[in-house]
Design an enzyme around this catalytic site. Sequence first.
Site, PDB file in Angstrom:
ATOM      1  N   PHE A 147      -1.651   7.498  12.405  1.00 45.39           N
ATOM      2  CA  PHE A 147      -1.981   8.688  11.758  1.00 45.39           C
ATOM      3  C   PHE A 147      -3.103   9.462  12.445  1.00 45.39           C
ATOM      4  O   PHE A 147      -3.314  10.689  11.950  1.00 45.39           O
ATOM      5  CB  PHE A 147      -2.271   8.627  10.122  1.00 45.39           C
ATOM      6  CG  PHE A 147      -3.207   7.548   9.781  1.00 45.39           C
ATOM      7  CD1 PHE A 147      -4.497   7.802  10.135  1.00 45.39           C
ATOM      8  CD2 PHE A 147      -2.734   6.558   9.249  1.00 45.39           C
ATOM      9  CE1 PHE A 147      -5.276   6.804   9.843  1.00 45.39           C
ATOM     10  CE2 PHE A 147      -3.453   5.639   8.983  1.00 45.39           C
ATOM     11  CZ  PHE A 147      -4.760   5.634   9.260  1.00 45.39           C
ATOM     12  N   ARG A 190     -10.867  34.918  46.154  1.00 45.84           N
ATOM     13  CA  ARG A 190     -10.411  33.688  47.181  1.00 45.84           C
ATOM     14  C   ARG A 190     -10.487  32.350  46.477  1.00 45.84           C
ATOM     15  O   ARG A 190      -9.573  31.398  47.209  1.00 45.84           O
ATOM     16  CB  ARG A 190     -11.780  33.424  48.238  1.00 45.84           C
ATOM     17  CG  ARG A 190     -11.521  32.963  49.344  1.00 45.84           C
ATOM     18  CD  ARG A 190     -12.847  32.317  50.332  1.00 45.84           C
ATOM     19  NE  ARG A 190     -14.051  33.049  49.721  1.00 45.84           N
ATOM     20  CZ  ARG A 190     -15.168  32.756  50.386  1.00 45.84           C
ATOM     21  NH1 ARG A 190     -15.387  31.635  50.943  1.00 45.84           N
ATOM     22  NH2 ARG A 190     -16.228  33.574  50.125  1.00 45.84           N
ATOM     23  N   ASN A 230       1.898  12.111   5.432  1.00 45.79           N
ATOM     24  CA  ASN A 230       1.111  11.335   6.285  1.00 45.79           C
ATOM     25  C   ASN A 230       1.421  11.532   7.878  1.00 45.79           C
ATOM     26  O   ASN A 230       2.486  11.126   8.144  1.00 45.79           O
ATOM     27  CB  ASN A 230       1.116   9.959   5.951  1.00 45.79           C
ATOM     28  CG  ASN A 230      -0.074   9.081   6.496  1.00 45.79           C
ATOM     29  OD1 ASN A 230      -0.828   9.798   7.239  1.00 45.79           O
ATOM     30  ND2 ASN A 230      -0.416   8.159   5.723  1.00 45.79           N
ATOM     31  N   TYR A 279       0.748  -1.114   0.002  1.00 47.81           N
ATOM     32  CA  TYR A 279       0.011   0.036   0.002  1.00 47.81           C
ATOM     33  C   TYR A 279       0.781   1.305  -0.021  1.00 47.81           C
ATOM     34  O   TYR A 279       1.759   1.439   0.569  1.00 47.81           O
ATOM     35  CB  TYR A 279      -0.894  -0.011   1.353  1.00 47.81           C
ATOM     36  CG  TYR A 279      -1.653   1.374   1.163  1.00 47.81           C
ATOM     37  CD1 TYR A 279      -2.722   1.753   0.615  1.00 47.81           C
ATOM     38  CD2 TYR A 279      -1.292   2.272   2.387  1.00 47.81           C
ATOM     39  CE1 TYR A 279      -3.195   2.909   0.552  1.00 47.81           C
ATOM     40  CE2 TYR A 279      -1.982   3.519   2.610  1.00 47.81           C
ATOM     41  CZ  TYR A 279      -2.639   3.615   1.811  1.00 47.81           C
ATOM     42  OH  TYR A 279      -3.668   5.074   1.735  1.00 47.81           O
TER      43      TYR A 279
END
Length: 640
Positions: free
Chosen positions: A444, A398, A307, A164
């Site tokens: 990612f 306070r 990326n 990929y």
Amino acid sequence: MPRYTVHVRGEWLAVPCQTGTKTVRWLGKEAVRRYMKNKPDNGGFASVDEVKFFVRRCKGLGLLDHEDSLEDVLEDNEFVEVVIEGDVMSPDFIPSQPEGVYLYNQYREPEKYFYLDGDRLTTEDLVNLGKGLFKIKITTEAEAKVKRSREVIDSIVKKHTVVYGITTGFGKFARTVVPISKLRELQVNLVRSHSAGVGKPLIPERSRMLLALRINVLAKGYSGISLETLQQVIEAFNASCLPYIPEQGTVGASGDLAPLSHLTLGLIGEGKMWSTKSGWADAKYVLEAHGLKPITLKPKEGLALINGTQMITSLGCEAVERASAIARQADIVAALTLEVLKGTTRAFDTDIHALRPHRGQIEVAFRFRSLLDSDHHPSEIAESHRFCDRVHDAYTMRCCPQVHGVVNDTIAFVKDIITTEINSATDNPMVFAERGETISGGNFHGEYPAKALDYLAIGVHELAAISERRIERLCNPSLSELPPFLVTEGGLNSGFMIAHCTAASLVSENKALCHPSSVDSLSTSAATEDHVSMGGWAARKALKVIEHVEQVLAIELLAACQGIEFLRPLRTTTPLEKVYDLVRSVVRPWMKDRFMAPDIEAAHRLLLDQKIWEVAEPYIEKYRREHIPESRPISPTAFS
């Protein structure tokens, strides 16, 4: 032969000059002539001679005299702008310089180097890199890791393995195999198509942070980028060549694709780029002017550069550092207000806070004691109401340790997450050199920094919410025992009336901005990326919230100092007198109404530059050393 890069009506033209004795007028005319030559209608002009123009340098925007010799006023390869008289600026025109050009004219190329290895960067380091205080080198160990991961990519390409993003398309096209001959084209197409952001460009400091952070992630050695390409990225950073990066367009998963694509687009010589030498110009010209060549992307390198969560986290680093700075100084401003309103310090007693030992609460109470302890720093104002019948103060005074305290703890929590994120590998796929393989995962996804920065905005906002209520007490005579709106001759003068309105408006805006962006998600990329973080907006709005907090506290600081005027000749504690003196060095007292916005900006600048903290810190730390048994040790990073 000298050459100049000239901007005419949105186009950049390279104009060679045979001799340096030519004049500025000649350069302007020659640039207009070349511009007309490229236009079918001659750009709307009948001839060059009828065009009236003026010429200015892009660096500093200085106007040039038409009769001056080019060799006397310009350097070789300098960038200039020809402005045609009568032209109306287009609303989408990119100015030659970003806002704040006077600051960038003071930029000096740093001499020191900062070494990145992907593991030890801090939020403060990244902000300093954004300011241009250092150049970058990566360590020899990082270089070795980068080389080993690249060898894995080269092996995949050589073996024609289907992986990929290396030999396939992206997102919905992950199953589409790309021929080896088109793998370089694949990476360039990825960068071009994903450069789809909109909005104003990041200012130079933020572009530097983004670029530096991407270098740090690549230096970890899990991205598969070549060392040659990484060195080119570093050279662009060191030359302060900063691509045009629109601030809108990321959904925070799969990483910050749009802004990082714009970053990479400039590095490959396309789109716009900015440097102190050129202003905004075509990227190829800016790189050339600095002796650099556009990057030629190898397989996987486009993906390696775009990326990750670096847009979210680089802006997050600035947000954390600015939040830390304003939180520290909020204690000082509130202490000054308490003194003006003749409040008591009993609510800051050590034993009270030991019973609810949140770290932030304990630290804030300690700071109040260190600034207000009249036994340690005698205060004539405190002495003047020592025996008053008031039992206790309003919550806005306070409860400062409880309210300011949780802000400090929030910042510490967020800083821990952001620090982890800036030293994390957030690519996909990851390259594991030791295993000789790549693995697809989800690092990612920007949910971690998105959630953290939403939380930061909610936490820090409270500093403005409580500050605005203290401003009301200072301005309201029924609550302060001071003149209405802190001015004499009320009615003729309005004093701080509308400054308080400004503070109220900023607090109201923050209420909307504090709505978490990370609770939203829209499915993208044909349902491949079906859950996203919206972290880019979380980071940008966190910065806007913090800016509003700074401005509200600037108004309170001015109001408290003005309140001091009505208590004179009484004096407050030594550290708070030093704070008063610092403010009065840039803003004079209000004797009658005047233009107030510059005063607010001057006080805001003191807070931005942490000048208020610098004045008070020595007294706080001296008190700490003298009262160590009563103060719990604080981590040096928790409130830095």
